[in-house]
Structure formats: structure tokens, C-alpha cells
Design a protein around this motif. Sequence first.
Motif, PDB file in Angstrom:
ATOM      1  N   VAL A 133       0.849  -1.193   0.000  1.00 40.22           N
ATOM      2  CA  VAL A 133       0.000   0.000   0.000  1.00 40.22           C
ATOM      3  C   VAL A 133       0.883   1.240   0.000  1.00 40.22           C
ATOM      4  CG1 VAL A 133      -1.888  -1.159   1.204  1.00 40.22           C
ATOM      5  CG2 VAL A 133      -0.134   0.046   2.529  1.00 40.22           C
ATOM      6  N   ALA A 137      -1.783   5.720   2.913  1.00 37.52           N
ATOM      7  CA  ALA A 137      -2.850   4.862   3.448  1.00 37.52           C
ATOM      8  C   ALA A 137      -2.562   4.518   4.905  1.00 37.52           C
ATOM      9  CB  ALA A 137      -2.972   3.592   2.618  1.00 37.52           C
ATOM     10  N   TRP A 141      -4.823   5.378   8.197  1.00 39.20           N
ATOM     11  CA  TRP A 141      -5.298   4.384   9.166  1.00 39.20           C
ATOM     12  C   TRP A 141      -4.860   4.749  10.580  1.00 39.20           C
ATOM     13  CZ3 TRP A 141      -3.130   0.014   5.574  1.00 39.20           C
ATOM     14  CH2 TRP A 141      -3.960  -0.086   4.444  1.00 39.20           C
ATOM     15  N   GLU A 144      -7.047   7.465  11.922  1.00 36.45           N
ATOM     16  CA  GLU A 144      -8.369   6.945  12.295  1.00 36.45           C
ATOM     17  C   GLU A 144      -8.312   6.100  13.564  1.00 36.45           C
ATOM     18  OE1 GLU A 144     -11.238   7.564  11.120  1.00 36.45           O
ATOM     19  OE2 GLU A 144     -10.836   8.560   9.202  1.00 36.45           O
ATOM     20  N   LEU A 146      -6.803   3.203  13.912  1.00 37.22           N
ATOM     21  CA  LEU A 146      -6.807   1.762  13.659  1.00 37.22           C
ATOM     22  C   LEU A 146      -5.471   1.118  14.017  1.00 37.22           C
ATOM     23  CD1 LEU A 146      -8.646   1.662  10.204  1.00 37.22           C
ATOM     24  CD2 LEU A 146      -9.617   1.269  12.473  1.00 37.22           C
ATOM     25  N   ILE A 171      -5.780  -4.926   7.521  1.00 33.80           N
ATOM     26  CA  ILE A 171      -6.535  -3.804   6.943  1.00 33.80           C
ATOM     27  C   ILE A 171      -6.360  -3.764   5.431  1.00 33.80           C
ATOM     28  CG2 ILE A 171      -6.781  -1.291   6.858  1.00 33.80           C
ATOM     29  CD1 ILE A 171      -5.716  -1.248   9.770  1.00 33.80           C
ATOM     30  N   SER A 172      -5.118  -3.916   4.977  1.00 35.39           N
ATOM     31  CA  SER A 172      -4.850  -3.830   3.539  1.00 35.39           C
ATOM     32  C   SER A 172      -5.541  -4.950   2.774  1.00 35.39           C
ATOM     33  CB  SER A 172      -3.341  -3.861   3.278  1.00 35.39           C
ATOM     34  OG  SER A 172      -2.785  -5.111   3.655  1.00 35.39           O
ATOM     35  N   ARG A 175      -9.743  -4.100   3.233  1.00 40.30           N
ATOM     36  CA  ARG A 175     -10.270  -2.739   3.098  1.00 40.30           C
ATOM     37  C   ARG A 175     -11.360  -2.629   2.043  1.00 40.30           C
ATOM     38  NH1 ARG A 175      -5.521  -3.104   0.387  1.00 40.30           N
ATOM     39  NH2 ARG A 175      -5.214  -1.967  -1.575  1.00 40.30           N
ATOM     40  N   LYS A 176     -11.398  -3.556   1.071  1.00 38.94           N
ATOM     41  CA  LYS A 176     -12.441  -3.512   0.047  1.00 38.94           C
ATOM     42  C   LYS A 176     -13.672  -4.312   0.445  1.00 38.94           C
ATOM     43  CE  LYS A 176      -9.178  -2.834  -3.758  1.00 38.94           C
ATOM     44  NZ  LYS A 176      -8.675  -3.356  -5.058  1.00 38.94           N
ATOM     45  N   TYR A 179     -16.213  -2.118   4.989  1.00 33.20           N
ATOM     46  CA  TYR A 179     -16.342  -0.761   4.462  1.00 33.20           C
ATOM     47  C   TYR A 179     -16.321   0.329   5.536  1.00 33.20           C
ATOM     48  CZ  TYR A 179     -17.811  -3.322   0.323  1.00 33.20           C
ATOM     49  OH  TYR A 179     -17.863  -4.183  -0.735  1.00 33.20           O
ATOM     50  N   ILE A 181     -15.240   2.149   9.212  1.00 36.80           N
ATOM     51  CA  ILE A 181     -14.130   2.241  10.153  1.00 36.80           C
ATOM     52  C   ILE A 181     -14.447   1.510  11.451  1.00 36.80           C
ATOM     53  CG2 ILE A 181     -12.838   3.832  11.621  1.00 36.80           C
ATOM     54  CD1 ILE A 181     -11.826   3.834   8.808  1.00 36.80           C
ATOM     55  N   MET A 184     -14.060  -2.161  11.035  1.00 35.31           N
ATOM     56  CA  MET A 184     -12.649  -2.532  10.984  1.00 35.31           C
ATOM     57  C   MET A 184     -12.033  -2.451  12.372  1.00 35.31           C
ATOM     58  SD  MET A 184     -10.194  -3.608   9.043  1.00 35.31           S
ATOM     59  CE  MET A 184     -10.484  -3.155   7.315  1.00 35.31           C
TER      60      MET A 184
END
Length: 235
Positions: A133, A137, A141, A144, A146, A171-172, A175-176, A179, A181, A184
Motif C-alpha cells: 500500500v 494509506a 489508518w 483513524e 486503527l 486492513i490492507s 479494506r475492500k 467498508y 471504520i 474494521m
Amino acid sequence: METYTPNQISGILQVSTTTLRRYEEQDLIPPVPRTPSNHRVYRPVHLQAFTAIRALLLGYDIPVVYEAMRMIKQDKLEGALWLINEQQYQLQVEKQRVEEILTMIRNADFTRYKNVQLKEHMNIGEAARIAGVNTSAIRHWESEGLIGSERNEENGFRMFSTAELRKILVISSLRKTVYYIDNMRNLLHNLDNQNNEKIEGSFQVALENLNKKLTLQFKGIAEVMKYLDWYSKGK
């Protein structure tokens, strides 16, 4: 030869005539003939072009779809197919990545990833390369909440422990699929508490989504091949 009005194409594909015009304005379809009163007259090749676009958009990124359709119009047929194939390859890489990290979680072994020995502390560049990543990114994170980092006392650079790198890898990979936060954050809490059952469940959902996307990609390719057949006949 059979012809269609914009409203007929709109009804067949369940899209607005505005969307059809946008595809035309974006140069994604063959030239559209007009009546003496300047009304569009679509032919079967246009219907198949629109069908291919709609099918591709379900499995591929918009820029890839648009560029591939433009390349077909420019007679760069092989180039268009290779462009589509490249994103299929990226999907395969993503699947392998999810499977590898799931195996690491199951084995509780985060000492190596992709034959790279993980150090006890890594800077943000090293962590980004391992996770595949951008450093931006990872910073996002962290902002946020995380993940967390320590600061190198000598240069002030961010340093990530093995535990934090484990979170970055999770997370990487998800992440898709995950969705929100908060979702996660809960997932990472389970990771910290070694609640592997819930972690594995999230990875299984990710794999199922990748399988669904693969199916959609092949359906899109099938429609593109039909379009290429129509396109070659019309030349």
C-alpha cells in the motif's frame, strides 16, 4: 438492418438515455448515424457495445472499462484485451494476498510474509512495501486510530511493531470488504484478542467477494468478445 431508438436501448439495458449519451460523448462506442431530423439511430453493434460496457463495469474499474472501449474503437483490439487481462491479474494477486494472510493468522505466525523476514520494528516505508500500500494509506489508518506507531528517538520517524504490522496487513487485505471504520476497528480488536474465528469469517467473506468479482469479470469479457465480433463485421 435492425435499428433501435435511444428509448429502446434504454429499455433493454435498464439505463437512462442520458447514460447512453454520456458513453457516446466519452467516445466509447462506434459513430452513431443520425436521421435527417438529427435523431440517433442505433444498430446492433451499438447495442452490443452498450451491453459490453454495462457488463464490464460490474467487474472492472471505470477507467479500465472506458480506456478498453476507446482502444477497441481505435482498432487496438489486442491492447484492449491486455488492459482487461491486467486487472484480472490484479484480482488474482489480491486473492493470493488474502489467502496468505489468512494462513498467517491461522498459524499464528507473523514472522515472515512473502519470504520476507519481518523485523521487530519497521519504518513506514518498509511497512508500506510489505503490505503493498501507499504510505499515505498507513498514515490515514493511524489518524483513524486503527493502528499505532512509536517514534524513533534518533530521527523521529514512525516505527511499527510486528503487532501493528499485523494490523496493517489485515486492513490492507480487507479494506475492500470491510467498508466502515467502526467495523474494521472491531475486527482489529478481535485480532488483538486472538478471536480468530471472527477474523477468519471476515477473510472468508473477502474471498467470496473476490470469487463473485471474478465471475463478473468473465461475464464482461464474454460480452466484449461478442462486441468485437460485431465490430469486425461492421468494418
